[in-house]
Design an enzyme around this catalytic site. Structure first.
Site, short mmCIF file in Angstrom:
data_model
loop_
_atom_site.label_atom_id
_atom_site.label_comp_id
_atom_site.label_asym_id
_atom_site.label_seq_id
_atom_site.Cartn_x
_atom_site.Cartn_y
_atom_site.Cartn_z
N ASN A 155 0.81 -1.23 0.00
CA ASN A 155 0.00 0.00 0.00
C ASN A 155 0.84 1.28 0.00
O ASN A 155 0.48 2.27 -0.64
CB ASN A 155 -0.98 -0.01 1.17
CG ASN A 155 -0.28 -0.08 2.52
OD1 ASN A 155 0.75 -0.72 2.68
ND2 ASN A 155 -0.85 0.59 3.51
N SER A 232 -0.89 -8.30 6.83
CA SER A 232 -2.14 -8.80 7.40
C SER A 232 -1.91 -9.60 8.68
O SER A 232 -0.85 -10.20 8.89
CB SER A 232 -2.86 -9.69 6.38
OG SER A 232 -2.21 -10.94 6.25
N GLU A 468 7.23 0.96 16.70
CA GLU A 468 8.28 1.54 15.86
C GLU A 468 8.35 3.03 16.14
O GLU A 468 7.33 3.67 16.39
CB GLU A 468 7.96 1.29 14.37
CG GLU A 468 7.89 -0.18 14.01
CD GLU A 468 7.30 -0.42 12.63
OE1 GLU A 468 7.80 -1.33 11.95
OE2 GLU A 468 6.33 0.27 12.25
#
Length: 487
Positions: A155, A232, A468
């Site tokens: 994406n 996913s 992160e």
């Protein structure tokens, strides 16, 4: 008869060189539906070669000072920025995102990822304690882990790939990265710049291919002690199973079913355009996109009317057209999956207020076979519907009314995901109260997608494991050791 178009053929990048593969996968232009690129279908053999290269490069790279690594990363950032337009064009064609989005979001952020971690690596400090009564001093050191296996999604291809590569190499690790086989071109272009920037051979190796073949080989390799994955939840479960025998460090950034909660005192002039953007930006193909909108009943009808009007202004069209708000979805299969959610909602009695099944697409002749879909707004969806429970990952959002604060918190938390949430209210006390109780790793109030890379990013529940950010990525990509000196 017109001559056949020449296909772009990518090659793996191992030990500073491009290496052909024995088999390839077709990659499609989502705006036309045509094959335009061939991507290596790598497996164990290619991954083994990349592991050897990364292992051989590790000692030299990890021995460099943070300052030396930082300087090379800044050079790499400068080179990407110099070629920003070429990268943006490639990202738009490969992924389907609008050229405007690629120019203003994806590629600038990829540049900033390298600059940010090139800077942050210079500012970490270690701990030290004294035990004078025992004549001892303790201090900590952080050491690179080794070979980092990095798997990034389709994406935000270069944006998220560099979000992993930058902290990994800044911390002294070497890398084997696998971008999505559907969006590999900008990663291949990045490879061409690594040598120019002075990054030594073997420090960054990029192996192209599918998850079941190339991804599996990386995740299950005993000499790759660390895996960072964005994708996913289902794939992440497989990664945990395959990496478990080796006790690997894992960072898993997964899906979301992100709520927006809009209280009666919200500023709708700001809320509505921002919530349209948070629902449909990048065709809704961002893990942080809003897919459930809860609106307090007193403003529900007004919100719905204005929201649908604003959504209808978004133009789905050629990604190269600067007036397009959205391009095509990533693939024919994904388009069908997203459309099927709309059909399921209809079958359950929900109302489709705009978009799919209601409005007609107006596409240029060259884009008739592309994977396009209009921004779609669904109302009167039950909370237990798959459209309210599962990640759709497309330009579809569901709107529902609520009455009380307690009720909407329970409903917002009533999914397996917990990545992000948005609150719209002018009541500061309420904003703090609701933000604290929402089960989400990121909560925006009266805004969306405002990010400070210094701060932690990641989700709760099925939205992931780990965080992160400047400190969090440094800690993930290093191992800490405690050293005691008796004097």
């Amino acid at each position: 008869m017109a001559a056949p178009k020449t296909l772009l053929v990518l090659e793996n990048f191992i030990n500073g060189e491009f290496v052909p593969c024995s088999s390839y996968i077709d990659s499609y232009d989502p705006a036309t539906g045509d094959v335009y690129c061939r991507v290596p279908d790598s497996g164990k053999e290619e991954v083994e070669a990349a592991v050897t290269a990364a292992r051989d490069a590790f000692l030299g790279w990890s021995s460099k000072s943070p300052q030396e690594r930082s300087q090379l990363m800044i050079k790499l950032a400068d080179l990407i920025e110099y070629d920003l337009e070429a990268f943006a064009q490639a990202e738009s064609k490969d992924q389907g995102k609008t050229i405007t989005f690629a120019r203003t979001v994806d590629i600038p952020r990829a540049v900033y990822n390298f600059r940010f971690f090139a800077s942050s690596i210079l500012h970490h400090t270690e701990e030290c304690t004294q035990m004078n009564h025992l004549g001892c001093m303790h201090y900590t050191m952080r050491m690179p882990v080794g070979i980092a296996g990095l798997i990034s999604p389709w994406n935000l291809p270069l944006y998220l790939l560099t979000w992993k590569i930058a902290p990994a190499i800044a911390s002294g690790n070497t890398v084997i990265a696998k971008p999505s086989e559907m969006t590999s071109v900008t990663a291949w272009m990045l490879c061409k710049l690594l040598g120019k920037a002075g990054i030594p051979p073997g420090v960054v190796n990029i192996v192209f291919g599918t998850g079941p073949k190339a991804g599996e080989a990386i995740v299950s390799h005993p000499d790759v002690p660390l895996i960072s994955f964005t994708g996913s939840t289902l794939t992440a479960q497989r990664i945990r199973e395959r990496s478990a025998p080796h006790c690997k460090k894992l960072s898993l950034e997964l899906g979301g079913k992100n709520p927006a909660i809009i209280f009666e005192d919200a500023n709708l002039d700001e809320c509505i355009p921002t919530t349209v953007r948070s629902s449909f930006a990048n065709q809704g193909e961002i893990c942080l996109c809003t897919s459930r909108i809860f609106v307090q009943r007193g403003i529900y009808r007004e919100f719905l009317k204005r929201f649908v009007e604003e959504a209808r202004k978004w133009k789905a069209g050629s990604p190269l057209d600067p007036t397009s708000s959205m391009g095509p979805l990533i693939s024919k299969e994904h388009l069908e999956k997203v459309k099927n959610y709309v059909k399921k909602a209809q079958a359950e009695g929900a109302r489709i207020l705009c978009g799919e099944e209601v409005d007609s697409l107006d596409l240029p002749a060259g884009n008739q076979s592309g994977y396009f879909m209009l921004p779609t707004v669904i109302a009167e969806v039950k909370d237990e519907s798959c459209c309210m429970q599962e990640e759709i990952f497309g330009p579809v959002t569901c709107v529902a009314p609520f009455d009380t604060e307690e009720e909407v918190i329970k409903r917002a938390n009533g999914v397996k995901y917990g990545l992000a949430a948005t609150i719209w209210s002018s009541n500061v006390g309420r904003v703090h109260r609701v933000a604290k109780i929402l089960q989400a790793g990121l909560v925006w109030t009266n805004c969306w997608l405002v990010r400070d890379l210094n701060l932690p990013f990641g989700g709760m529940k099925a939205s992931g494991v780990g965080r992160e950010g400047a400190k969090e990525s440094y800690e993930f990509f290093t191992e800490v050791k405690t050293i005691t000196i008796k004097h």
